[in-house]
Design an enzyme around this catalytic site. Sequence first.
Site, PDB file in Angstrom:
ATOM      1  N   ALA A  90       0.877  -1.260  -0.094  1.00 54.82           N
ATOM      2  CA  ALA A  90      -0.113  -0.017   0.007  1.00 54.82           C
ATOM      3  C   ALA A  90       0.872   1.326   0.015  1.00 54.82           C
ATOM      4  O   ALA A  90       1.985   1.134   0.566  1.00 54.82           O
ATOM      5  CB  ALA A  90      -0.959   0.121   1.342  1.00 54.82           C
ATOM      6  N   GLY A 135       0.724  -4.876   0.890  1.00 57.25           N
ATOM      7  CA  GLY A 135      -0.634  -5.096  -0.040  1.00 57.25           C
ATOM      8  C   GLY A 135      -0.383  -5.807  -1.442  1.00 57.25           C
ATOM      9  O   GLY A 135      -1.158  -6.128  -1.967  1.00 57.25           O
ATOM     10  N   GLU A 138      -0.591  -9.219  -0.525  1.00 58.37           N
ATOM     11  CA  GLU A 138      -1.868  -9.523  -0.347  1.00 58.37           C
ATOM     12  C   GLU A 138      -2.828  -9.395  -1.581  1.00 58.37           C
ATOM     13  O   GLU A 138      -3.594 -10.458  -1.690  1.00 58.37           O
ATOM     14  CB  GLU A 138      -2.465  -8.441   0.659  1.00 58.37           C
ATOM     15  N   GLU A 158       4.634  -5.230   7.355  1.00 54.92           N
ATOM     16  CA  GLU A 158       3.886  -4.302   7.888  1.00 54.92           C
ATOM     17  C   GLU A 158       4.538  -3.645   9.459  1.00 54.92           C
ATOM     18  O   GLU A 158       4.462  -2.566   9.928  1.00 54.92           O
ATOM     19  CB  GLU A 158       2.677  -4.548   8.020  1.00 54.92           C
TER      20      GLU A 158
END
Length: 283
Positions: A90, A135, A138, A158
């Site tokens: 992200a 992300g 993911e 993260e």
Amino acid sequence: MYITGGASTARNCLKNLLPFHAKNNMSQVVTLEVNNGIATITINRPDKLNALNKDVFAALNLHLNEVANNAAIKSAIITGAGPKAFVAGADISEFHELSIDAAKALAKAGQDTFFTIENSSKPIIAAVNGFALGGGCELAMACHFRIASTNAKFGQPEVNLGLIPGYGGTQRLTQLIGKGRAIELLISAAVIDAATALQYGLVNYVVPQEELLAKATALLTQIGTKAPLAVGACIAAANQAFAPENKGYTAEVDAFGACFATEDMEEGTTAFLEKRAANFQGK
Ligand code: COA
């Protein structure tokens, strides 16, 4: 072969609902190209290692809608632009100043996009051409299966930022590689190479980068000879093995949001943007 540029009605309807900046940027930040019924969706911010920002999500949602509703599209590949990254996570620069509620809404929206991929009745596979972190990992895990190039790297880093995954990573990593390996990767922020990802079952194949899209195309071409309704039913049934009614995804959203009230998260994201090591205090 065609490259979408606002042709379909569904796409145009959606486009009218999007904010101006998203309309302007969406065609560049994620591209969609269709060849022989196989759509290639490319996350296209190579200068930021294809990090997922709001514009990327808007464009990705639009292209996923196209994949679902365009009868000429039978399957899709998701990949990243450039030789270095699939998606490096992200976009951390969008995390600053987010309230807990805004952070939870961000995680929920990302989870929804990735559920759309996971629940697609048309096969969607990830062609992981470099870093698949946070992300990006993911996103790859939401796809039905993954092919990696030899330079690919996977991880959920993260905790380096005082955060946890928010787009389903805690759930799908556990599903795909088992709880022990998943928790180790989640809490250590370890990044694994393609060979280890293959050994863990995170990816199905590892190929040289120049062969990655050809391998993905060959697999989808072969799958394309099978009965589409049966293919869709296999995906739906397999997904039921990991019933989304479980509370894990909601727990993840709540915990992700709670991170935004911590000094550690402020320190972790600031340290990344300032290109220095974080100094966490556990507060
Ligand atoms: N969000 C925002 N920007 C990102 C990003 C992310 N997740 N990942 C990389 N970038 C940006 C960098 O800030 C840099 O921008 P700049 O050129 O304007 O400074 C650019 O992409 C290139 O990245 P850089 O860090 O210089 O490349 P590198 O080869 O030295 O390192 C990584 C590559 C992937 C190891 C490193 O970029 C990284 O750790 N990224 C963050 C991974 C992460 O924590 N993801 C989870 C986020 S929740």
